[in-house]
Design an enzyme around this catalytic site. Structure first.
Site, PDB file in Angstrom:
ATOM      1  N   CYS A 116     -47.030  30.636  78.326  1.00 62.53           N
ATOM      2  CA  CYS A 116     -45.688  30.683  78.937  1.00 62.53           C
ATOM      3  C   CYS A 116     -44.735  31.610  78.184  1.00 62.53           C
ATOM      4  O   CYS A 116     -43.659  31.919  78.690  1.00 62.53           O
ATOM      5  CB  CYS A 116     -45.113  29.273  79.027  1.00 62.53           C
ATOM      6  SG  CYS A 116     -46.230  28.120  79.836  1.00 62.53           S
ATOM      7  N   HIS A 240     -37.671  29.325  79.367  1.00 63.39           N
ATOM      8  CA  HIS A 240     -38.911  28.944  80.056  1.00 63.39           C
ATOM      9  C   HIS A 240     -38.635  27.680  80.869  1.00 63.39           C
ATOM     10  O   HIS A 240     -38.012  26.735  80.391  1.00 63.39           O
ATOM     11  CB  HIS A 240     -40.014  28.701  79.020  1.00 63.39           C
ATOM     12  CG  HIS A 240     -41.268  28.140  79.616  1.00 63.39           C
ATOM     13  ND1 HIS A 240     -41.764  28.571  80.828  1.00 63.39           N
ATOM     14  CD2 HIS A 240     -42.112  27.169  79.184  1.00 63.39           C
ATOM     15  CE1 HIS A 240     -42.856  27.888  81.109  1.00 63.39           C
ATOM     16  NE2 HIS A 240     -43.083  27.033  80.138  1.00 63.39           N
ATOM     17  N   ASN A 270     -43.371  24.637  86.742  1.00 65.56           N
ATOM     18  CA  ASN A 270     -43.671  25.481  85.578  1.00 65.56           C
ATOM     19  C   ASN A 270     -44.698  26.540  86.002  1.00 65.56           C
ATOM     20  O   ASN A 270     -45.861  26.218  86.227  1.00 65.56           O
ATOM     21  CB  ASN A 270     -44.208  24.600  84.449  1.00 65.56           C
ATOM     22  CG  ASN A 270     -44.562  25.399  83.202  1.00 65.56           C
ATOM     23  OD1 ASN A 270     -44.673  26.625  83.239  1.00 65.56           O
ATOM     24  ND2 ASN A 270     -44.745  24.701  82.091  1.00 65.56           N
TER      25      ASN A 270
HETATM   26  N1  COA Z   1     -45.343   9.450  87.208  1.00 67.29           N
HETATM   27  C1  COA Z   1     -44.866   8.210  86.993  1.00 67.29           C
HETATM   28  N2  COA Z   1     -44.918   7.610  85.787  1.00 67.29           N
HETATM   29  C2  COA Z   1     -45.473   8.285  84.783  1.00 67.29           C
HETATM   30  C3  COA Z   1     -46.004   9.568  84.944  1.00 67.29           C
HETATM   31  C4  COA Z   1     -45.932  10.154  86.215  1.00 67.29           C
HETATM   32  N3  COA Z   1     -46.382  11.391  86.485  1.00 67.29           N
HETATM   33  N4  COA Z   1     -46.488  10.000  83.767  1.00 67.29           N
HETATM   34  C5  COA Z   1     -46.273   9.008  82.883  1.00 67.29           C
HETATM   35  N5  COA Z   1     -45.663   7.971  83.505  1.00 67.29           N
HETATM   36  C6  COA Z   1     -45.236   6.708  82.905  1.00 67.29           C
HETATM   37  C7  COA Z   1     -46.016   6.366  81.659  1.00 67.29           C
HETATM   38  O1  COA Z   1     -47.158   5.634  81.962  1.00 67.29           O
HETATM   39  C8  COA Z   1     -45.004   5.565  80.874  1.00 67.29           C
HETATM   40  O2  COA Z   1     -44.958   4.265  81.399  1.00 67.29           O
HETATM   41  P1  COA Z   1     -44.704   3.007  80.401  1.00 67.29           P
HETATM   42  O3  COA Z   1     -43.346   3.222  79.819  1.00 67.29           O
HETATM   43  O4  COA Z   1     -44.786   1.842  81.332  1.00 67.29           O
HETATM   44  O5  COA Z   1     -45.816   3.081  79.404  1.00 67.29           O
HETATM   45  C9  COA Z   1     -43.667   6.220  81.229  1.00 67.29           C
HETATM   46  O6  COA Z   1     -43.878   6.860  82.499  1.00 67.29           O
HETATM   47  C10 COA Z   1     -43.219   7.245  80.212  1.00 67.29           C
HETATM   48  O7  COA Z   1     -44.315   8.119  79.953  1.00 67.29           O
HETATM   49  P2  COA Z   1     -44.213   9.266  78.908  1.00 67.29           P
HETATM   50  O8  COA Z   1     -45.540   9.925  78.757  1.00 67.29           O
HETATM   51  O9  COA Z   1     -43.529   8.728  77.684  1.00 67.29           O
HETATM   52  O10 COA Z   1     -43.221  10.246  79.663  1.00 67.29           O
HETATM   53  P3  COA Z   1     -42.365  11.424  79.089  1.00 67.29           P
HETATM   54  O11 COA Z   1     -40.948  11.090  79.154  1.00 67.29           O
HETATM   55  O12 COA Z   1     -42.913  11.953  77.778  1.00 67.29           O
HETATM   56  O13 COA Z   1     -42.615  12.539  80.187  1.00 67.29           O
HETATM   57  C11 COA Z   1     -43.783  14.609  80.472  1.00 67.29           C
HETATM   58  C12 COA Z   1     -43.902  13.085  80.356  1.00 67.29           C
HETATM   59  C13 COA Z   1     -45.164  15.198  80.633  1.00 67.29           C
HETATM   60  C14 COA Z   1     -42.936  14.918  81.704  1.00 67.29           C
HETATM   61  C15 COA Z   1     -43.076  15.145  79.214  1.00 67.29           C
HETATM   62  O14 COA Z   1     -43.695  14.640  78.061  1.00 67.29           O
HETATM   63  C16 COA Z   1     -43.071  16.643  79.135  1.00 67.29           C
HETATM   64  O15 COA Z   1     -42.520  17.320  79.993  1.00 67.29           O
HETATM   65  N6  COA Z   1     -43.653  17.210  78.050  1.00 67.29           N
HETATM   66  C17 COA Z   1     -43.721  18.652  77.895  1.00 67.29           C
HETATM   67  C18 COA Z   1     -44.813  19.195  78.750  1.00 67.29           C
HETATM   68  C19 COA Z   1     -44.703  20.670  78.963  1.00 67.29           C
HETATM   69  O16 COA Z   1     -43.646  21.223  79.050  1.00 67.29           O
HETATM   70  N7  COA Z   1     -45.866  21.336  79.094  1.00 67.29           N
HETATM   71  C20 COA Z   1     -45.946  22.721  79.400  1.00 67.29           C
HETATM   72  C21 COA Z   1     -45.631  23.551  78.224  1.00 67.29           C
HETATM   73  S1  COA Z   1     -45.647  25.247  78.576  1.00 67.29           S
END
Ligand code: COA
Length: 327
Positions: A116, A240, A270
């Protein structure tokens, strides 16, 4: 990375173009196939919908052609094509020679893979070629991440999508738009975001999030220092488009209001190498950039990589082409 030496021949952007596949996949569409909800995705990422489809070559030709037309540059006058992509259509060869041929260019063409951060890497390289004598370079950022996304994995399917955007860069006498830049990489963080050959993207979202904010702010700070500017001088941040919360946290740490960031991720998701130039094109198309404005382009990605550039919008080439402003 040291600052840009004095008397280096610079460059300006004289045209840009974008390409998004026609197929829209909304969060509600994803609700039908994976255990997620529109509200969760919007709340945790800011994404409402994304575009899916097309090939890296096809989308690159579309955005590249649009950028060439806007700049008015004869395809035969392009000295080099740099295509930033982490999803080439084939393992061998690179996708750029096919793009070069379809656009009617006669020049060197190669792919850059910095995930990215790729578009900013490619933009900096293009400036280097112009400093070394090239006059006109086409820089394209394209990714077709849908092909390497497991659509049954709610961890990644909510984030990734396809798109392309391009800019034409033309030499000017004396300094151009680029005032400072920074390229970073940290291979120790590879395990948090990767796809094996033939496999799907694997991601530790929390760890990527945590590192993303830090490395974006670090890279932006280095570029600003090299350019001799501060965050207060920055008119617009073109980040980004990974996650609105990453953008918000980075803006907070830079001490800038969120209104100064360009965001298109609500409609694009993204798109990796395409994400920063799609946001830049959106800002330019909507008259958010005026001559003299200072832009901060900043991104991060798998590698993990980070990259940033400070551009002062404006300038005129020796043959009279202006840095286009639509406002
Ligand atoms: N839909 C609904 N619920 C979801 C889910 C989804 N797609 N993914 C996870 N959950 C749930 C989890 O099970 C968790 O439930 P719990 O609290 O009951 O255990 C809760 O939502 C929180 O999950 P978590 O993994 O802590 O979410 P988060 O706030 O970290 O968000 C991302 C997840 C992936 C959106 C976030 O971590 C992110 O954007 N990270 C960066 C990724 C990125 O930018 N990648 C590309 C880089 S170039």
């Amino acid at each position: 990375m040291p600052a840009i030496p004095p008397n280096v021949r610079g460059a300006i952007i004289t045209g840009w173009g974008t390409a998004l596949p026609p197929k829209v996949v909304t969060n509600h569409d994803l609700e039908q196939t994976i255990d997620t909800s529109h509200d969760w995705i919007v709340d945790r990422t800011g994404i409402h919908e994304r575009r899916v489809g097309g090939s890296t070559v096809g989308l690159s030709v579309e955005s590249g052609r649009m950028a060439l037309e806007m700049s008015g540059v004869d395809p035969l006058a392009i000295d080099a094509l740099v295509l930033a992509t982490t999803t080439p259509d084939r393992t061998v060869p690179a996708s750029s020679p096919a793009v070069q041929t379809e656009l009617g260019l006669k020049c060197g063409a190669y792919d850059v893979n910095a995930a990215c951060s790729g578009f900013v890497y490619a933009l900096v390289q293009a400036h280097g070629m112009i400093a070394m004598g090239a006059k006109k370079v086409l820089v394209i950022g394209t990714d077709t991440l849908a092909r390497i996304t497991d659509w049954s994995d709610r961890n990644t399917a909510i984030l990734f999508a396809d798109g392309s955007a391009a800019v034409v860069l033309e030499a000017v006498e004396g300094p151009g738009q680029l005032l400072g830049w920074d390229l970073d990489a940290d291979g120790t963080a590879e395990k948090f975001l990767y796809a094996d050959v033939g496999g799907y993207i694997q991601m530790d979202g929390k760890e990527v999030f945590r590192r993303a904010v830090r490395i974006m702010v670090d890279s932006a700070t280095k570029s600003m220092n090299h350019a001799g500017v501060t965050a207060d001088d920055v008119s617009l941040v073109v980040p980004h488009q990974a996650n609105i919360r990453i953008i918000q946290a980075s803006m907070d740490r830079l001490g800038l209001p969120i209104e100064r960031a360009v965001t298109v991720l609500h409609r694009t998701g993204n798109t990796s190498s395409a994400s920063i130039p799609l946001a830049l094109a959106d800002a330019l198309d909507n008259g958010r950039v005026a001559k003299g404005d200072l832009l901060l382009l900043v991104g991060f990605g798998a590698g993990m990589t980070a990259a940033s550039a400070i551009l002062r919008w404006g300038g005129t080439t020796a043959d009279g082409a202006d840095a286009t402003v639509l406002a």
